[in-house]
Write a protein that holds these residues in place. Structure first.
Motif, PDB file in Angstrom:
ATOM      1  N   VAL A 153      -9.621  -1.433   4.057  1.00 55.82           N
ATOM      2  CA  VAL A 153     -10.882  -2.179   4.020  1.00 55.82           C
ATOM      3  C   VAL A 153     -10.920  -3.122   2.816  1.00 55.82           C
TER       4      VAL A 153
ATOM      5  N   GLY B 287       2.641   8.350   1.760  1.00 55.76           N
ATOM      6  CA  GLY B 287       1.483   7.593   1.261  1.00 55.76           C
ATOM      7  C   GLY B 287       0.258   8.490   1.231  1.00 55.76           C
ATOM      8  N   ASN B 288      -0.695   8.120   0.419  1.00 58.17           N
ATOM      9  CA  ASN B 288      -1.887   8.968   0.275  1.00 58.17           C
ATOM     10  C   ASN B 288      -2.746   9.023   1.531  1.00 58.17           C
TER      11      ASN B 288
ATOM     12  N   GLU C 211      -5.417   4.487  -6.548  1.00 59.33           N
ATOM     13  CA  GLU C 211      -4.499   3.363  -6.269  1.00 59.33           C
ATOM     14  C   GLU C 211      -5.254   2.075  -5.952  1.00 59.33           C
TER      15      GLU C 211
ATOM     16  N   LYS D  54      -7.394   1.824  -3.300  1.00 58.85           N
ATOM     17  CA  LYS D  54      -7.710   1.715  -1.868  1.00 58.85           C
ATOM     18  C   LYS D  54      -9.169   2.093  -1.625  1.00 58.85           C
ATOM     19  N   ASP D  55      -9.773   1.404  -0.691  1.00 61.22           N
ATOM     20  CA  ASP D  55     -11.165   1.691  -0.338  1.00 61.22           C
ATOM     21  C   ASP D  55     -11.169   2.943   0.545  1.00 61.22           C
TER      22      ASP D  55
ATOM     23  N   TYR E 292       0.816  -1.218   0.000  1.00 65.08           N
ATOM     24  CA  TYR E 292       0.000   0.000   0.000  1.00 65.08           C
ATOM     25  C   TYR E 292       0.851   1.270   0.000  1.00 65.08           C
ATOM     26  N   ARG E 293       2.136   1.101   0.266  1.00 64.44           N
ATOM     27  CA  ARG E 293       3.079   2.221   0.326  1.00 64.44           C
ATOM     28  C   ARG E 293       2.644   3.294   1.325  1.00 64.44           C
ATOM     29  N   GLU E 294       2.251   2.823   2.477  1.00 62.37           N
ATOM     30  CA  GLU E 294       1.856   3.725   3.570  1.00 62.37           C
ATOM     31  C   GLU E 294       2.737   3.425   4.773  1.00 62.37           C
TER      32      GLU E 294
END
Lengths: 378, 174
Positions: free
Chosen positions: A122, B57-58, B112, B114-115, A109-111
């Motif tokens: 989620v 990150g976003n 990307e 992501k939810d 996720y690159r977070e």
């Protein structure tokens, strides 16, 4: 006997591999085809079988140590690692799933895993079976970076990633054995460490990262012995940045550096003894933070096995190891962490230690009275 | 029939006399941090700038700007209460700037794969809370204010217009 017990040992390991898959999680969709529900439906049999395995592992440990001179240690370690690599890793702990979840936050996720919890993504399939998804990263940045190798080489395939993580931990286990042999220059230490049932279970089966932390700690000591202070500093910091616990080795470390700078001689046996004691102290105090987890014993076992001549420490370490592996049984049997489980766990951890000290006290008294008898006769 | 009239009267009385409160947001704003003038204020600002890199990150950036937007809104509110209008005005503008940056990061996260549903929900809650606070503020401050420092030229502050703009910025996310 000598020729017979090793094939039986390997056969037992194979049986343990099969046994481990009886514990697959119902929600682990990747292993859905082999899910039996045995561990939850037949708790008594599962617990008894587990206890028998633990007892067998300790019997084999004793036999291996007894016949160590006629055993090819390299083959033994590689075969043990190779067989146990195939085990289902979450038979005793779900930590490997947490490691993968944390790694996924960073590398997929690159977070930042220190800010975001896996649960915030989620719809991710691993949320169903990972236990600590509601926590930000618990481990140090060096560990998370290292796991990147296993995660990326998993190519988004969960089963491959899972076994990559197992392989990573096994490589560090082998590296730690190498360092034990280099530092101790004693094959007994290598046997004691490499075949210790607790080390095997927590490293080769459950794939805990404590071995990685201890690998870097030992590497740091290795470079200290070689008087390469800068490298040893880097590695002790790397070790701390894996799981933080080795920060309690820092005072010992500073003491050695000062001694090295002053060109004073260092009693390494004493250094390892103090290191073992300080890590054991932290191990016992870990209940203040959460609870005493069996894999935390790796912190002091590494040092205890480096100095097998310290008999009492060695006996204590093995007694604790035995108790810790048995301490899984109450949960396995009851399926709950509450009720009588915590108390039973504590009893099981300390009972072997108590038995050991009763035995030693009786033995000492017996030897003492025998000695007195000899004096009287003479 | 007489009873029914009484019931109707009481019903109207209760409803007309009470203050109508729309569903308030459960979103919790932070405690006020150091205020301008405090010796740690500059240090905090430096930490803020550095932590930009920590929140990568976003989703991380969403957190970062959300946190700062909340912080400066609380700062503005506190300063308005102490009638430090110029400082309060600047803090509110800062809060607006940070707030405007949140949504684009959420959209990038969506791109990307992501939810973002939960995050969007939180953002809406935050917007409602901000609007709630801004409306309260508007009732307690003057429409316009001329800030005259001791040795400097005066500054005209259109406080109500700024608050209306702030509300408009937040309303976009609702």
């Amino acid at each position: 006997m000598k020729k017979l017990f090793l094939p039986v040992y390997f056969f037992t390991l194979f049986l343990f591999v099969i046994f481990s898959y009886l514990f697959t999680d119902q929600n682990l969709s990747y292993f859905h085809n082999i899910y039996t529900g045995f561990a939850t439906n037949s708790r008594t049999i599962a617990t008894m079988t587990y206890v028998i395995f633990v007892l067998l592992f300790f019997v084999f440990y004793y036999l291996i140590l007894k016949y160590q001179k006629s055993i090819n240690i390299k083959k033994l370690i590689l075969l043990t690692s190779g067989i146990l690599f195939l085990t289902y890793p979450a038979i005793l702990s779900y930590d490997i799933f947490n490691y993968i979840a944390t790694s996924k936050v960073l590398f997929f996720y690159r977070e930042n895993p220190y800010i975001l919890m896996p649960i915030e993504f989620v719809g991710d399939p691993l949320l169903i079976f990972t236990r600590a998804v509601n926590k930000v990263a618990l481990y140090g940045p060096v560990w998370i970076k290292i796991t990147g190798i296993s995660f990326i080489l998993g190519f988004d395939n969960y089963v491959l990633t899972l076994f990559n993580f197992k392989l990573l931990v096994i490589l560090f286990y082998l590296g730690t054995i190498f360092l034990v042999s280099k530092i101790s220059k004693n094959m007994k230490s290598v046997f004691l460490f490499a075949l210790s049932p607790l080390i095997i279970m927590e490293t080769l089966v459950s794939s805990h990262n404590d071995i990685v932390m201890m690998f870097f700690a030992l590497l740091s000591f290795y470079f200290l012995i070689k008087k390469r202070i800068f490298l040893s500093l880097i590695f002790i910091i790397a070790s701390i940045l894996i799981k933080y616990s080795t920060i309690f080795l820092f005072p010992v470390f500073i003491y050695i550096i000062l001694k090295t700078i002053r060109k004073e001689s260092i009693n390494w046996e004493r250094v390892f003894f103090i290191s073992a004691l300080s890590m054991m102290l932290i191990f016992f105090l870990s209940f203040l933070r959460e609870e005493i987890y069996p894999w935390y014993a790796i912190w002091f076992l590494v040092f205890s096995y480096l100095i097998p001549q310290r008999r009492n420490l060695l006996y204590l370490s093995n007694a604790i190891s035995f108790g810790l592996l048995l301490s899984y049984a109450p949960f396995m049997f009851s399926g709950t962490y509450s009720g009588s489980t915590p108390l039973l766990k504590i009893i099981l951890i300390f009972l072997p230690v108590l038995c050991l000290y009763l035995y030693l006290a009786v033995d000492r008294k017996f030897k003492f009275s025998k000695k007195l008898g000899t004096i009287k006769i003479s | 029939m007489k009873n029914l009239r009484w019931v109707l009267f009481l019903f109207l009385l209760v409803n007309l006399s009470s203050v109508r409160v729309f569903a308030q947001s459960d979103y919790v704003l932070p405690y006020p941090s150091q205020m301008p003038g405090n010796k740690f204020y500059t240090i905090n600002q430096v930490i803020e700038k550095i932590s930009y890199f920590w929140y990568f990150g976003n989703f991380g950036k969403t957190y970062y700007y959300q946190k700062l937007s909340d912080k400066y809104l609380v700062e503005a509110k506190t300063l308005f209460e102490y009638k430090q209008y110029l400082l309060a005005y600047k803090s509110l503008l800062k809060s607006n700037r940070y707030f405007e940056k949140i949504y684009p990061y959420l959209l990038s996260a969506k791109k990307e794969g992501k939810d973002i549903f939960e995050k969007q929900k939180i953002l809406k809650e935050a917007s409602r809370k901000h609007i709630e606070e801004l409306e309260k503020l508007k009732n307690n401050i003057p429409d316009k204010f001329e800030w005259t420092p001791e040795k400097d030229s005066p500054t005209n502050l259109n406080l109500w217009t700024t608050i209306d703009t702030s509300i408009a910025i937040r309303s976009k996310t609702l």
